[in-house]
Design a protein around this motif. Structure first.
Motif, PDB file in Angstrom:
ATOM      1  N   ILE A  40      -2.407   1.907  -8.680  1.00 36.92           N
ATOM      2  CA  ILE A  40      -2.070   2.762  -7.540  1.00 36.92           C
ATOM      3  C   ILE A  40      -1.663   1.921  -6.343  1.00 36.92           C
ATOM      4  CG2 ILE A  40      -3.075   4.342  -5.830  1.00 36.92           C
ATOM      5  CD1 ILE A  40      -4.646   5.590  -8.168  1.00 36.92           C
ATOM      6  N   LYS A  41      -2.357   0.804  -6.104  1.00 37.44           N
ATOM      7  CA  LYS A  41      -2.000  -0.085  -4.993  1.00 37.44           C
ATOM      8  C   LYS A  41      -0.596  -0.667  -5.186  1.00 37.44           C
ATOM      9  CE  LYS A  41      -4.226  -1.157  -1.967  1.00 37.44           C
ATOM     10  NZ  LYS A  41      -4.263  -0.594  -0.623  1.00 37.44           N
ATOM     11  N   LYS A  42      -0.260  -1.031  -6.428  1.00 40.66           N
ATOM     12  CA  LYS A  42       1.073  -1.568  -6.704  1.00 40.66           C
ATOM     13  C   LYS A  42       2.141  -0.494  -6.473  1.00 40.66           C
ATOM     14  CE  LYS A  42       3.077  -1.982 -10.576  1.00 40.66           C
ATOM     15  NZ  LYS A  42       3.703  -1.974 -11.794  1.00 40.66           N
ATOM     16  N   ASP A  43       1.888   0.708  -6.957  1.00 35.12           N
ATOM     17  CA  ASP A  43       2.835   1.805  -6.759  1.00 35.12           C
ATOM     18  C   ASP A  43       2.978   2.153  -5.277  1.00 35.12           C
ATOM     19  OD1 ASP A  43       3.182   1.898  -9.471  1.00 35.12           O
ATOM     20  OD2 ASP A  43       1.888   3.639  -9.787  1.00 35.12           O
ATOM     21  N   GLU A  44       1.891   2.079  -4.528  1.00 35.07           N
ATOM     22  CA  GLU A  44       1.942   2.348  -3.095  1.00 35.07           C
ATOM     23  C   GLU A  44       2.833   1.331  -2.383  1.00 35.07           C
ATOM     24  OE1 GLU A  44      -1.101   2.773   0.687  1.00 35.07           O
ATOM     25  OE2 GLU A  44      -1.673   1.554  -1.031  1.00 35.07           O
ATOM     26  N   ALA A  45       2.742   0.075  -2.788  1.00 34.49           N
ATOM     27  CA  ALA A  45       3.580  -0.964  -2.174  1.00 34.49           C
ATOM     28  C   ALA A  45       5.053  -0.720  -2.477  1.00 34.49           C
ATOM     29  CB  ALA A  45       3.152  -2.337  -2.670  1.00 34.49           C
ATOM     30  N   TYR A  49       7.985   0.230   0.288  1.00 31.81           N
ATOM     31  CA  TYR A  49       9.216  -0.558   0.384  1.00 31.81           C
ATOM     32  C   TYR A  49      10.440   0.356   0.349  1.00 31.81           C
ATOM     33  CZ  TYR A  49      12.781  -4.027  -0.662  1.00 31.81           C
ATOM     34  OH  TYR A  49      13.904  -4.796  -0.624  1.00 31.81           O
ATOM     35  N   GLU A  50      10.426   1.332  -0.566  1.00 32.17           N
ATOM     36  CA  GLU A  50      11.554   2.260  -0.659  1.00 32.17           C
ATOM     37  C   GLU A  50      11.694   3.106   0.602  1.00 32.17           C
ATOM     38  OE1 GLU A  50      11.081   4.535  -4.206  1.00 32.17           O
ATOM     39  OE2 GLU A  50      11.314   2.788  -5.508  1.00 32.17           O
ATOM     40  N   LEU A  51      10.572   3.520   1.177  1.00 31.35           N
ATOM     41  CA  LEU A  51      10.620   4.337   2.390  1.00 31.35           C
ATOM     42  C   LEU A  51      11.044   3.528   3.611  1.00 31.35           C
ATOM     43  CD1 LEU A  51       7.425   6.536   1.974  1.00 31.35           C
ATOM     44  CD2 LEU A  51       9.803   7.244   1.715  1.00 31.35           C
ATOM     45  N   ALA A  52      10.836   2.223   3.572  1.00 32.77           N
ATOM     46  CA  ALA A  52      11.198   1.378   4.709  1.00 32.77           C
ATOM     47  C   ALA A  52      12.691   1.092   4.761  1.00 32.77           C
ATOM     48  CB  ALA A  52      10.422   0.063   4.643  1.00 32.77           C
TER      49      ALA A  52
END
Length: 159
Positions: A40-45, A49-52
């Protein structure tokens, strides 16, 4: 939120039960939960990144440089140029202009406002300073298509 799982296990155990055997057993029981937490932490990162990154030129250049040219960051985009538009009338006048020479009845030239102008073949050029493999080309096109605005036509050129 970051969780130190070893500290978490120790703090939840009563003081009399804090032995290596019980600690190892509980740690083994929590292994699937720790695995899911890390996933989940990896997916959150990745999502952050995509949202940034947006469809702005600097953002697309940053994504491409992050993916293909991390050290030197030489990938950039530019306008394709296209043909020059010569304004014959103000933009608020939306009527077409029809030019017909007096001596030729069939020779008619119709000029449209610049909103109907369709410039060159591409809207943007992505300049890559090295040769891409076929797989890298597909990946680059996928990244550009993910972030670009709809209707923007582009070409990838090697310098």
């Amino acid at each position: 939120m970051e969780i130190n799982w070893n500290k978490f296990i120790v703090l939840l155990l009563p003081i009399k039960k804090r032995t290596a055997t019980i600690f190892s057993f509980i740690r083994a029981m929590l292994a699937p939960i720790v695995f899911l937490y890390n996933q989940i932490k990896k997916d959150e990162a990745e999502v952050n990144y995509e949202l940034a990154h947006t469809s702005q030129v600097w953002s697309i250049e940053a994504v491409l440089n992050d993916a293909f040219d991390v050290d030197e960051r030489r990938i950039y985009t530019s306008d394709s140029g296209g043909h020059e538009v010569i304004a014959l009338f103000p933009d608020d006048d939306w009527k077409e202009i029809v030019l017909q020479p007096d001596d030729q009845a069939e020779a008619v030239i119709v000029l449209h406002p610049d909103s109907s102008y369709d410039g060159g073949e591409y809207d943007a050029i992505v300049h890559v300073p090295f040769t891409l493999t076929e797989g890298q080309t597909y990946r680059m096109k996928a990244l550009i298509n993910k972030y670009k605005l709809i209707g923007i036509r582009y070409d990838i050129r090697t310098l």
